[in-house]
Design an enzyme around this catalytic site. Structure first.
Site, PDB file in Angstrom:
ATOM      1  CD  GLU A 193      -3.233   0.229   0.265  1.00  0.00           C
ATOM      2  OE1 GLU A 193      -2.824   1.306  -0.227  1.00  0.00           O
ATOM      3  OE2 GLU A 193      -4.385  -0.189   0.114  1.00  0.00           O
TER       4      GLU A 193
ATOM      5  NE  ARG B 162      -5.807  -2.304   9.173  1.00  0.00           N
ATOM      6  CZ  ARG B 162      -5.242  -1.803   8.072  1.00  0.00           C
ATOM      7  NH1 ARG B 162      -4.499  -0.711   8.147  1.00  0.00           N
ATOM      8  NH2 ARG B 162      -5.424  -2.377   6.897  1.00  0.00           N
TER       9      ARG B 162
ATOM     10  CG  ASN C 249      -6.527   1.972   5.456  1.00  0.00           C
ATOM     11  OD1 ASN C 249      -5.652   1.118   5.581  1.00  0.00           O
ATOM     12  ND2 ASN C 249      -7.262   2.068   4.362  1.00  0.00           N
TER      13      ASN C 249
ATOM     14  CD  GLU D 158     -11.740  -4.521   4.224  1.00  0.00           C
ATOM     15  OE1 GLU D 158     -12.376  -4.529   3.160  1.00  0.00           O
ATOM     16  OE2 GLU D 158     -10.522  -4.729   4.288  1.00  0.00           O
TER      17      GLU D 158
ATOM     18  CG  ASN E  83      -8.546   2.757   0.848  1.00  0.00           C
ATOM     19  OD1 ASN E  83      -7.342   2.819   1.047  1.00  0.00           O
ATOM     20  ND2 ASN E  83      -9.237   1.638   1.028  1.00  0.00           N
TER      21      ASN E  83
ATOM     22  CG  ASP F 197      -7.252   0.096  -2.042  1.00  0.00           C
ATOM     23  OD1 ASP F 197      -6.896   0.948  -1.205  1.00  0.00           O
ATOM     24  OD2 ASP F 197      -7.052  -1.115  -1.878  1.00  0.00           O
TER      25      ASP F 197
END
Length: 292
Positions: free
Chosen positions: A15, A99, A101, A120, A147, A198
């Site tokens: 990522e 968490r 991201n 999710e 995201n 994403d």
């Protein structure tokens, strides 16, 4: 157009690619394994740092000697020389199933980062802004998976995706204060086909590039939200994108080797690679560093 593998370190969840113009280096992370990587545009001179938790994104600090990391339990600093990690602030101490991201830096040196529900499923996440003085401000709430934060070249629009809402949003952005307003739908993704929005970046022409994770596609959206171009990738689980290279004309693409939940698809031998796409005919804009 040519798609090549830059580096294959089999990131479990690759990522957050960030091209640092000053160092001429590509940074990216393995979100699940808790590692930060750095390499050249050709994949050489590889260096890595371990962090103690899952990591969602990084921002290179102004002096270039460290980074801001969005770890599972808060915002931290990472010292590149010593490898030391120190907590700045945990914005969600009462949400153990969340968490932090994805995050990016605006052109005033602020780090805008979102949180996510680790399963999710529920809208338990939020969007935060970390100022250079380490003050944290909540910008939005009710998010499932944060995201794709990025800005239009004129700094007037902030883009952001809640992956499983099926939408990429646009906000009015005040570059002087870091405030957001007037959230609206910029583009929609049909998640029933298996893909979801994403990581994103914006090119110098103001078009937004998004990685359609689980569907092996990159989508370029025009400023009005219409689809301008679709690129098929050699792996399904593409995760994020960022322009880099000496001329900012290489699109770097991260991917994951292993899906985070069993309902998501597997992939072939190139899973977990970082890819470079050349010959697109467009350039990116430099990623700012964190700090005043």
């Amino acid at each position: 157009m040519q798609i090549d593998v830059v580096i294959d370190v089999k990131t479990t969840l690759g990522e957050g690619p960030v091209w640092d113009v000053d160092q001429q280096r590509l940074y990216f992370i393995d979100s699940f394994d808790g590692r930060v990587f750095r390499c050249t545009a050709e994949g050489g001179e590889v260096r890595s740092w371990d962090v103690p938790e899952k990591i969602g994104s990084i921002a290179i600090r102004k002096d270039g000697n460290g980074a801001i990391c969005s770890l599972a339990n808060g915002l931290h600093t990472l010292d590149f020389k010593t490898g030391e990690v120190e907590l700045i602030h945990d914005p969600e101490p009462g949400k153990p199933k969340n968490r932090l991201n994805d995050g990016k830096v605006d052109r005033r040196g602020r780090f805008v980062v979102g949180s996510m529900d680790t399963m999710e499923e529920g809208p338990n996440g939020a969007l935060y802004r970390l100022d250079p003085d380490f003050k944290v401000t909540t910008l939005d709430t009710g998010i499932i998976v944060s995201n794709g934060p990025c800005w239009s070249p004129d700094d007037r629009i902030f883009y952001f995706a809640d992956t499983w809402s099926g939408e990429i949003w646009a906000y009015d952005y005040d570059i002087e204060t870091g405030a957001v307003a007037n959230r609206r739908t910029f583009a929609k993704v049909d998640t029933s086909k298996g893909g979801a929005a994403d990581g994103s970046t914006v090119d110098a022409e103001g078009y937004l590039w998004n990685a359609l994770v689980y569907d092996s596609k990159l989508v370029r959206y025009a400023p009005d939200g219409s689809v301008d171009r679709v690129i098929d990738m050699p792996v399904k689980k593409v995760t994020s994108v960022n322009f880099g290279g000496p001329d900012l004309d290489i699109l770097f693409v991260t991917s994951m080797a292993k899906p985070p939940l069993p309902r998501f698809p597997g992939d072939g031998v190139l899973r977990g690679s970082v890819f470079a796409i050349r010959g697109l005919g467009v350039r990116g804009v430099p990623e700012p560093r964190f700090g005043a």
